[in-house]
Design an enzyme around this catalytic site. Sequence first.
Site, PDB file in Angstrom:
ATOM      1  N   TRP A  72       1.281 -18.215   3.737  1.00  0.00           N
ATOM      2  CA  TRP A  72       1.884 -17.246   4.793  1.00  0.00           C
ATOM      3  C   TRP A  72       1.434 -17.873   6.166  1.00  0.00           C
ATOM      4  CZ3 TRP A  72       0.588 -13.558   8.403  1.00  0.00           C
ATOM      5  CH2 TRP A  72       1.559 -12.768   8.863  1.00  0.00           C
TER       6      TRP A  72
ATOM      7  N   HIS B 228      16.907  12.553  23.871  1.00  0.00           N
ATOM      8  CA  HIS B 228      15.775  12.078  24.840  1.00  0.00           C
ATOM      9  C   HIS B 228      15.892  10.589  25.078  1.00  0.00           C
ATOM     10  CE1 HIS B 228      14.480  16.265  25.109  1.00  0.00           C
ATOM     11  NE2 HIS B 228      14.310  16.192  23.662  1.00  0.00           N
TER      12      HIS B 228
ATOM     13  N   ARG C 149       2.049 -13.468  -2.074  1.00  0.00           N
ATOM     14  CA  ARG C 149       1.045 -13.075  -0.758  1.00  0.00           C
ATOM     15  C   ARG C 149       1.601 -14.259   0.253  1.00  0.00           C
ATOM     16  NH1 ARG C 149      -3.825 -11.316  -2.809  1.00  0.00           N
ATOM     17  NH2 ARG C 149      -5.071 -12.194  -1.071  1.00  0.00           N
TER      18      ARG C 149
ATOM     19  N   ASN D 220      -7.212 -18.946   2.319  1.00  0.00           N
ATOM     20  CA  ASN D 220      -6.733 -17.505   2.566  1.00  0.00           C
ATOM     21  C   ASN D 220      -7.349 -17.093   3.788  1.00  0.00           C
ATOM     22  OD1 ASN D 220      -5.579 -14.815   2.580  1.00  0.00           O
ATOM     23  ND2 ASN D 220      -7.057 -14.444   0.906  1.00  0.00           N
ATOM     24  N   GLY D 221      -6.636 -16.290   4.659  1.00  0.00           N
ATOM     25  CA  GLY D 221      -7.205 -15.709   6.103  1.00  0.00           C
ATOM     26  C   GLY D 221      -7.244 -16.471   7.183  1.00  0.00           C
TER      27      GLY D 221
ATOM     28  N   CYS E 206      -1.551 -15.439   2.110  1.00  0.00           N
ATOM     29  CA  CYS E 206      -1.820 -16.720   1.353  1.00  0.00           C
ATOM     30  C   CYS E 206      -2.378 -16.279  -0.270  1.00  0.00           C
ATOM     31  CB  CYS E 206      -2.937 -17.850   1.827  1.00  0.00           C
ATOM     32  SG  CYS E 206      -2.072 -18.369   3.611  1.00  0.00           S
TER      33      CYS E 206
ATOM     34  N   LYS F 174      12.770  -0.433   5.645  1.00  0.00           N
ATOM     35  CA  LYS F 174      13.466  -0.989   4.348  1.00  0.00           C
ATOM     36  C   LYS F 174      14.611  -1.968   4.752  1.00  0.00           C
ATOM     37  CE  LYS F 174      11.019  -0.746   2.130  1.00  0.00           C
ATOM     38  NZ  LYS F 174       9.552  -0.253   1.816  1.00  0.00           N
TER      39      LYS F 174
ATOM     40  N   GLU G  83      11.116   5.073   7.133  1.00  0.00           N
ATOM     41  CA  GLU G  83      10.910   4.245   6.224  1.00  0.00           C
ATOM     42  C   GLU G  83      12.354   3.607   5.743  1.00  0.00           C
ATOM     43  OE1 GLU G  83       9.089   2.881   4.334  1.00  0.00           O
ATOM     44  OE2 GLU G  83       9.812   2.514   2.517  1.00  0.00           O
TER      45      GLU G  83
ATOM     46  N   GLU H 165      13.831  -5.007   7.178  1.00  0.00           N
ATOM     47  CA  GLU H 165      12.891  -6.060   6.610  1.00  0.00           C
ATOM     48  C   GLU H 165      13.481  -6.928   5.408  1.00  0.00           C
ATOM     49  OE1 GLU H 165       9.354  -4.688   4.146  1.00  0.00           O
ATOM     50  OE2 GLU H 165      10.278  -2.940   3.647  1.00  0.00           O
TER      51      GLU H 165
ATOM     52  N   LYS I 114       3.440  -9.728   0.543  1.00  0.00           N
ATOM     53  CA  LYS I 114       3.249  -8.718  -0.135  1.00  0.00           C
ATOM     54  C   LYS I 114       1.836  -8.220   0.346  1.00  0.00           C
ATOM     55  CE  LYS I 114       4.328  -5.598  -3.060  1.00  0.00           C
ATOM     56  NZ  LYS I 114       5.250  -4.337  -2.338  1.00  0.00           N
TER      57      LYS I 114
HETATM   58  C1  F6R Z   1       7.268  -2.486   3.451  1.00  0.00           C
HETATM   59  C2  F6R Z   1       5.844  -2.807   2.950  1.00  0.00           C
HETATM   60  C3  F6R Z   1       4.760  -2.829   3.901  1.00  0.00           C
HETATM   61  C4  F6R Z   1       3.596  -2.390   3.384  1.00  0.00           C
HETATM   62  C5  F6R Z   1       2.459  -2.445   4.305  1.00  0.00           C
HETATM   63  C6  F6R Z   1       1.095  -1.989   3.678  1.00  0.00           C
HETATM   64  O1  F6R Z   1       8.155  -2.417   2.567  1.00  0.00           O
HETATM   65  O2  F6R Z   1       5.714  -3.094   1.790  1.00  0.00           O
HETATM   66  O3  F6R Z   1       5.133  -2.197   5.166  1.00  0.00           O
HETATM   67  O4  F6R Z   1       3.735  -1.177   3.193  1.00  0.00           O
HETATM   68  O5  F6R Z   1       2.155  -3.940   4.451  1.00  0.00           O
HETATM   69  O6  F6R Z   1       0.714  -2.687   2.315  1.00  0.00           O
HETATM   70  P1  F6R Z   1      -0.223  -2.208   1.413  1.00  0.00           P
HETATM   71  O7  F6R Z   1       0.301  -0.510   0.976  1.00  0.00           O
HETATM   72  O8  F6R Z   1      -0.447  -3.023   0.294  1.00  0.00           O
HETATM   73  O9  F6R Z   1      -1.519  -1.899   2.196  1.00  0.00           O
END
Ligand code: F6R
Length: 608
Positions: A74, A503, A27, A98-99, A2, A484, A480, A487, A603
């Site tokens: 969020w 396995h 956010r 926020n939180g 948020c 990607k 990764e 998500e 984010k």
């Molecule tokens: C995936 C992504 C998330 C962040 C994770 C950590 O594309 O962006 O998995 O990597 O939420 O976020 P930070 O790096 O801001 O601690």
Amino acid sequence: MCGIVGIVGREAVAGQVIEALRRLEYRGYDSAGIATLEHGRLERRRAEGKLSNLQLKLVQSPLTGAIGIGHTRWATHGRPNETNAHPHATARLAVVHNGIIENFRELKKELETAGARFETETDTEVVAQLVSHLMDQGLGPVAAVEAALPRLRGAFALGFLFSGEEDFLIGARHGAPLAIGFGDGETYLGSDALALAPFTDEITYLDEGDWAILTRDGAEIRDIANQIVARPRQKIVSQAFLVDKGNHRHFMAKEIHEQPEVVGRTLAHYVDLAGGRIALPEALPFDFAKLSRLSITACGTAYYAGLVAKYWFESIARLPVEIDVASETRYREPPLDRDGLTLVISQSGETADTLASLRYAKSQGQHSLAVVNVPTSTIARESSVVMPTLAGPEIGVASTKAFSCQLTVLLCLAIAAGRARGTIDAARERALVDALITVPGLMAESVALEPEIEVLAREIAKARDVLYLGRGTSYPMALEGALKLKEISYIHAEGYAAGELKHGPIALIDENVPVIVIAPHDAIFEKTVSNMQEVAARGGRIVLIGDAKGAADHGLDTLATLTMPAVDPVVAPIVYAVPIQLLAYHTAVFMGKDVDQPRNLAKSVTVE
Ligand code: F6R
């Protein structure tokens, strides 16, 4: 998560609040809302979904108040609908939050017993009701907030606007970041400096437990003991806060394409090109040679960067690495050597679990080293030494350029550790640096595979499940790649160590499951080919992301082969990040998904 904003302005503030919220949408974007005082009376506009929905409401029904608060959500407690959208209000005040308020159930019960009637499913509403209740008992707004804050448990940041009080707002920080900006006869509150950058370059970050009364002339800041305190004002470089998509359709595309440049910039910060050696930008308050092990903790993509780094630290510096996702580290309470080293990795520098793990490590007497992208973030401020990634603001929710810059910094650190521990000599260091220097160019060559990747993406878009395989450092890259893809396209994807396939996961293979194999031609390429054969024998459709040598050697039918430039295997993860990201991006775009703001995500993850 948020984002919160507050402005004590000179004229109508709704436009500025929206502008600041736009910069905080990373956010969360489940709903948005704003409250202002219209001739002293609280007025709110709220809308489900993105900020653009709120903007439409404001066009239909404008707000003209010169003081206001805003929120982009969020959802944690309660569905993402308009009723649950902030600001939450009573007749006396409106609040943005926020939180998480952890003890909201207990407070709600108490307030209901005292006669309060709740309208939403949120934890935030208890804050509005609690302060209102205290005001009903005769306290003024400031005294009511002062009395309410110690009753709230959890990690949060709050902004308050009071009915009839045209001249001040209150902000409070307890475990979630909050900044105050100072303008000309205007004062601003925001979850980060990025939100306030259009209005001011003069910022104060509240410390943990601080709360502040903002007026048009500035802010009175009080600490957790309610003593008035002075916190330093900082100049922010507004250049660093430019946020636009350039010629790209999405921020994610822009950020993928920017990688040769930002990785180059990051490298220039860590490498003494003339000397052919690593030159760390900061002196280290510990000696790599004296460490018996290194603990790494992070979340999501940053965790995968740490997983790649484990291979580097162990092979180059012969330094044992223990790595865990931060949500586990923080509660596992691992035994950590006094004077040992914990390395945290975070783009935002605000991730709640990573921050908590950092604090735990410090409480055990560990040195802390943070690899972060936002230099003013809480993690950066609380770590003993910061190694910045110079990726610039990353707006797309899926991390791309921050990841490749994290890898770049981590490899530089592993080389520096190898030198300090005497596991590499000057010639090996020079060879590693030479390999690093080739990376921006190789990334640019990889971006040129985009048309092929776009075609392949149409095939991947048809799949319900996708597997990613890799060995060595390509294993975390497989994880990764899967993250990607899932998500942003919402296709189910899993990454596995190629050797693990037999396995269990091999049971999933059939002609409908694309298997994306990440395999530069390195010392273990032949081993990966054996795993590809196992896939082919079961009718699996292989996509090889490899190089010309590998493509010529494996002798199997593939659905597609993305022929990457030849790379030194040590730096392969940084270069191979590009096709992995482009494939996820184009698959999601082809499927019509919202790649910059995928559903349910945000984010900056400031809740645990
Ligand atoms: C995936 C992504 C998330 C962040 C994770 C950590 O594309 O962006 O998995 O990597 O939420 O976020 P930070 O790096 O801001 O601690």
